[in-house]
Design a protein around this motif. Structure first.
Motif, PDB file in Angstrom:
ATOM      1  N   SER A  47      -7.921  -3.221  -6.352  1.00 29.92           N
ATOM      2  CA  SER A  47      -7.562  -4.600  -5.995  1.00 29.92           C
ATOM      3  C   SER A  47      -7.865  -4.845  -4.521  1.00 29.92           C
TER       4      SER A  47
ATOM      5  N   MET B 236      -8.479  -5.251  -0.732  1.00 33.79           N
ATOM      6  CA  MET B 236      -9.392  -4.664   0.261  1.00 33.79           C
ATOM      7  C   MET B 236     -10.082  -3.398  -0.252  1.00 33.79           C
TER       8      MET B 236
ATOM      9  N   ASP C  26      -7.067   4.705  -7.790  1.00 34.20           N
ATOM     10  CA  ASP C  26      -5.927   3.781  -7.738  1.00 34.20           C
ATOM     11  C   ASP C  26      -4.884   4.241  -8.748  1.00 34.20           C
ATOM     12  N   ILE C  27      -3.642   3.855  -8.516  1.00 32.53           N
ATOM     13  CA  ILE C  27      -2.584   4.141  -9.495  1.00 32.53           C
ATOM     14  C   ILE C  27      -2.800   3.261 -10.729  1.00 32.53           C
TER      15      ILE C  27
ATOM     16  N   ILE D 287      -4.836   7.923  -9.369  1.00 30.85           N
ATOM     17  CA  ILE D 287      -4.184   8.661  -8.283  1.00 30.85           C
ATOM     18  C   ILE D 287      -2.862   7.991  -7.950  1.00 30.85           C
ATOM     19  N   ASP D 288      -1.858   8.801  -7.667  1.00 29.75           N
ATOM     20  CA  ASP D 288      -0.653   8.290  -7.013  1.00 29.75           C
ATOM     21  C   ASP D 288      -0.639   8.938  -5.638  1.00 29.75           C
ATOM     22  N   VAL D 289      -0.962   8.178  -4.615  1.00 30.65           N
ATOM     23  CA  VAL D 289      -1.149   8.777  -3.290  1.00 30.65           C
ATOM     24  C   VAL D 289       0.125   9.429  -2.749  1.00 30.65           C
TER      25      VAL D 289
ATOM     26  N   THR E 130      -6.685   3.169   1.682  1.00 24.43           N
ATOM     27  CA  THR E 130      -6.375   1.740   1.638  1.00 24.43           C
ATOM     28  C   THR E 130      -5.118   1.425   0.824  1.00 24.43           C
TER      29      THR E 130
ATOM     30  N   ALA F  70      -4.358   0.250   8.324  1.00 22.89           N
ATOM     31  CA  ALA F  70      -3.013   0.064   8.881  1.00 22.89           C
ATOM     32  C   ALA F  70      -2.637  -1.402   8.688  1.00 22.89           C
TER      33      ALA F  70
ATOM     34  N   TYR G 240       7.991  -0.877   6.332  1.00 16.75           N
ATOM     35  CA  TYR G 240       6.537  -1.154   6.391  1.00 16.75           C
ATOM     36  C   TYR G 240       6.028  -1.004   7.827  1.00 16.75           C
TER      37      TYR G 240
ATOM     38  N   LYS H 115       3.337   1.724   9.186  1.00 19.70           N
ATOM     39  CA  LYS H 115       2.042   1.323   9.758  1.00 19.70           C
ATOM     40  C   LYS H 115       1.904   1.815  11.208  1.00 19.70           C
TER      41      LYS H 115
ATOM     42  N   GLY I  73      -4.916  -8.566   9.728  1.00 19.90           N
ATOM     43  CA  GLY I  73      -3.880  -9.595   9.771  1.00 19.90           C
ATOM     44  C   GLY I  73      -3.600 -10.044   8.343  1.00 19.90           C
TER      45      GLY I  73
ATOM     46  N   VAL J 140      -4.159 -11.330   4.857  1.00 15.99           N
ATOM     47  CA  VAL J 140      -5.345 -11.345   3.991  1.00 15.99           C
ATOM     48  C   VAL J 140      -4.899 -11.666   2.570  1.00 15.99           C
TER      49      VAL J 140
ATOM     50  N   SER K 245      -4.729 -11.128  -1.104  1.00 24.26           N
ATOM     51  CA  SER K 245      -5.004  -9.971  -1.967  1.00 24.26           C
ATOM     52  C   SER K 245      -3.910  -9.925  -3.028  1.00 24.26           C
ATOM     53  N   GLY K 246      -3.933  -8.878  -3.824  1.00 21.48           N
ATOM     54  CA  GLY K 246      -2.873  -8.703  -4.819  1.00 21.48           C
ATOM     55  C   GLY K 246      -1.500  -8.698  -4.155  1.00 21.48           C
ATOM     56  N   MET K 247      -1.447  -8.127  -2.938  1.00 21.47           N
ATOM     57  CA  MET K 247      -0.178  -7.972  -2.220  1.00 21.47           C
ATOM     58  C   MET K 247       0.407  -9.312  -1.771  1.00 21.47           C
TER      59      MET K 247
HETATM   60  N1  LIG Z   1      -2.887  -8.273   2.405  1.00 17.83           N
HETATM   61  C1  LIG Z   1      -2.515  -8.289   3.669  1.00 17.83           C
HETATM   62  O1  LIG Z   1      -2.215  -9.340   4.242  1.00 17.83           O
HETATM   63  C2  LIG Z   1      -2.468  -6.997   4.445  1.00 17.83           C
HETATM   64  C3  LIG Z   1      -2.365  -7.057   5.843  1.00 17.83           C
HETATM   65  C4  LIG Z   1      -2.378  -5.886   6.575  1.00 17.83           C
HETATM   66  C5  LIG Z   1      -2.506  -4.673   5.945  1.00 17.83           C
HETATM   67  N2  LIG Z   1      -2.608  -4.627   4.585  1.00 17.83           N
HETATM   68  C6  LIG Z   1      -2.784  -3.310   3.979  1.00 17.83           C
HETATM   69  O2  LIG Z   1      -4.017  -3.304   3.279  1.00 17.83           O
HETATM   70  C7  LIG Z   1      -3.988  -2.298   2.279  1.00 17.83           C
HETATM   71  C8  LIG Z   1      -4.578  -2.861   0.993  1.00 17.83           C
HETATM   72  O3  LIG Z   1      -3.712  -3.858   0.486  1.00 17.83           O
HETATM   73  P1  LIG Z   1      -4.235  -5.197  -0.221  1.00 17.83           P
HETATM   74  O4  LIG Z   1      -3.805  -6.310   0.635  1.00 17.83           O
HETATM   75  O5  LIG Z   1      -5.643  -5.063  -0.605  1.00 17.83           O
HETATM   76  O6  LIG Z   1      -3.252  -5.202  -1.479  1.00 17.83           O
HETATM   77  P2  LIG Z   1      -3.495  -5.033  -3.049  1.00 17.83           P
HETATM   78  O7  LIG Z   1      -2.129  -5.064  -3.622  1.00 17.83           O
HETATM   79  O8  LIG Z   1      -4.484  -6.039  -3.515  1.00 17.83           O
HETATM   80  O9  LIG Z   1      -4.117  -3.578  -3.196  1.00 17.83           O
HETATM   81  C9  LIG Z   1      -3.353  -2.406  -3.035  1.00 17.83           C
HETATM   82  C10 LIG Z   1      -3.779  -1.398  -4.079  1.00 17.83           C
HETATM   83  O10 LIG Z   1      -3.048  -0.183  -3.855  1.00 17.83           O
HETATM   84  C11 LIG Z   1      -2.715   0.355  -5.116  1.00 17.83           C
HETATM   85  N3  LIG Z   1      -1.562   1.254  -5.005  1.00 17.83           N
HETATM   86  C12 LIG Z   1      -0.265   0.911  -4.804  1.00 17.83           C
HETATM   87  N4  LIG Z   1       0.498   2.014  -4.806  1.00 17.83           N
HETATM   88  C13 LIG Z   1      -0.322   3.071  -5.014  1.00 17.83           C
HETATM   89  C14 LIG Z   1      -0.125   4.460  -5.117  1.00 17.83           C
HETATM   90  N5  LIG Z   1       1.099   5.012  -5.038  1.00 17.83           N
HETATM   91  N6  LIG Z   1      -1.200   5.253  -5.320  1.00 17.83           N
HETATM   92  C15 LIG Z   1      -2.432   4.717  -5.439  1.00 17.83           C
HETATM   93  N7  LIG Z   1      -2.684   3.404  -5.360  1.00 17.83           N
HETATM   94  C16 LIG Z   1      -1.640   2.584  -5.145  1.00 17.83           C
HETATM   95  C17 LIG Z   1      -2.416  -0.859  -5.982  1.00 17.83           C
HETATM   96  O11 LIG Z   1      -2.484  -0.544  -7.368  1.00 17.83           O
HETATM   97  C18 LIG Z   1      -3.488  -1.833  -5.514  1.00 17.83           C
HETATM   98  O12 LIG Z   1      -4.642  -1.734  -6.321  1.00 17.83           O
HETATM   99  C19 LIG Z   1      -2.542  -1.850   2.192  1.00 17.83           C
HETATM  100  O13 LIG Z   1      -2.399  -0.603   2.858  1.00 17.83           O
HETATM  101  C20 LIG Z   1      -1.779  -2.927   2.930  1.00 17.83           C
HETATM  102  O14 LIG Z   1      -0.581  -2.436   3.500  1.00 17.83           O
HETATM  103  C21 LIG Z   1      -2.580  -5.755   3.823  1.00 17.83           C
END
Ligand SMILES: NC(=O)c1ccc[n+]([C@@H]2O[C@H](COP(=O)([O-])OP(=O)(O)OC[C@H]3O[C@@H](n4cnc5c(N)ncnc54)[C@H](O)[C@@H]3O)[C@@H](O)[C@H]2O)c1
Length: 252
Positions: A16, A18, A37-38, A62-64, A90, A142, A156, A160, A187, A189, A191-193
């Motif tokens: 998902s 990034m 990915d998990i 994977i479960d990181v 990531t 990060a 969080y 980070k 900053g 972004v 995404s799924g989050m």
């Molecule tokens: N979206 C933002 O605004 C933002 C800003 C700064 C940093 N980040 C960081 O960017 C990174 C990517 O997040 P994103 O925004 O793409 O979110 P996302 O939710 O779209 O993607 C995160 C992915 O991590 C996977 N994941 C979660 N737990 C896991 C585990 N235990 N083992 C393996 N995979 C796992 C999820 O299944 C998902 O596919 C994260 O580290 C997040 O903290 C996000």
């Protein structure tokens, strides 16, 4: 010629946001992708897309936060493509901006175990063969929460900040063994989050997201291009940097 021809990239969180965007871009630039990915269904879709576009990729579960799952996933990846040149840590989860008094021990452990220990688990599983190869690149995702408060909650932000320190120490310890480790501090972004949070249109959240110099939130692709820079020879003199890609969030 691609910027990552003959390279193999192991990307966590590849199902998902990034991680998916990096997988697609790195593949376009010639890398073979181990998409981890998990959420196995999520990464399978990304792998299919890469293959449709003529690239090479495998999906691994994977479960990181679980070192034995990490070891199995890295072994599976190496069985497919023999080496790993680029590791992008990531995968991550949000703590719903909980202040410390609203952070249960369970939530604290979850966030630290996935967001910080996860980076250590995967790096430790991948690094030995990079050192044997005398080259490798580690990219840790990060956040602006590695610099300032308010990008997440207590756990969080602690995790980070931890990634920033860990990245610097990685460079310090292994830079002279051919390893370049850097981090990106995104900053806001989409995404799924963050999709639900942004869609809810919460006034306070949207004010902090849109009040940055860019005036908007970013896309996963805008983080992936920065990751490509760090993965490639274009950043050959960069070690231990925590690079903001944040629409200017940190100038506030
Ligand atoms: N979206 C933002 O605004 C933002 C800003 C700064 C940093 N980040 C960081 O960017 C990174 C990517 O997040 P994103 O925004 O793409 O979110 P996302 O939710 O779209 O993607 C995160 C992915 O991590 C996977 N994941 C979660 N737990 C896991 C585990 N235990 N083992 C393996 N995979 C796992 C999820 O299944 C998902 O596919 C994260 O580290 C997040 O903290 C996000």
């Amino acid at each position: 010629m691609g910027k990552l021809d003959n390279k193999v990239a192991f990307i966590t969180g590849a199902g998902s946001g990034m991680g998916a965007a990096q997988s697609l871009l790195f593949a376009k630039e010639g890398a073979k992708i181990i998409a981890a990915d998990i959420n196995l269904e999520g990464v399978k879709k990304i792998v299919e897309k890469i293959k449709e576009d003529g690239g090479e990729a495998v999906a691994v579960e994977i479960d990181v936060s679980d070192s034995s799952s990490v070891k199995d996933a890295v072994k599976e990846g190496l069985e497919s493509f023999e080496r790993i040149d680029v590791l992008s840590n990531t995968a991550g989860v949000l703590d719903d901006y909980a202040p410390t008094l609203e952070t249960s021990e369970e939530l604290w452990d979850k966030i630290i175990n996935i967001n910080l220990k996860g980076v250590y688990n995967v790096t430790n599983a991948v690094l030995p063969q990079m050192i044997d190869n005398k080259e490798g690149v580690v990219i840790n995702i990060a956040s602006i929460a590695a610099f300032v408060a308010g990008g997440g909650g207590a756990a969080y932000t602690a995790a980070k900040h931890g990634i920033a320190g860990y990245t610097k120490q990685l460079s310090f310890d292994y830079g002279n063994k051919g390893i370049r480790a850097n981090a990106i501090a995104p900053g806001a972004v989409e995404s799924g989050m963050t999709k639900e949070i942004f869609e809810s249109g919460d006034a306070a959240v949207m004010e902090s997201v849109n009040s940055v110099p860019a005036g908007r939130y970013g896309s996963p692709e805008e983080i992936a291009t920065a990751a490509l820079f760090l993965a490639s020879e274009d950043s050959s003199f960069m070690h231990g940097a925590i690079m903001p890609v944040d629409g200017g969030w940190l100038v506030k």
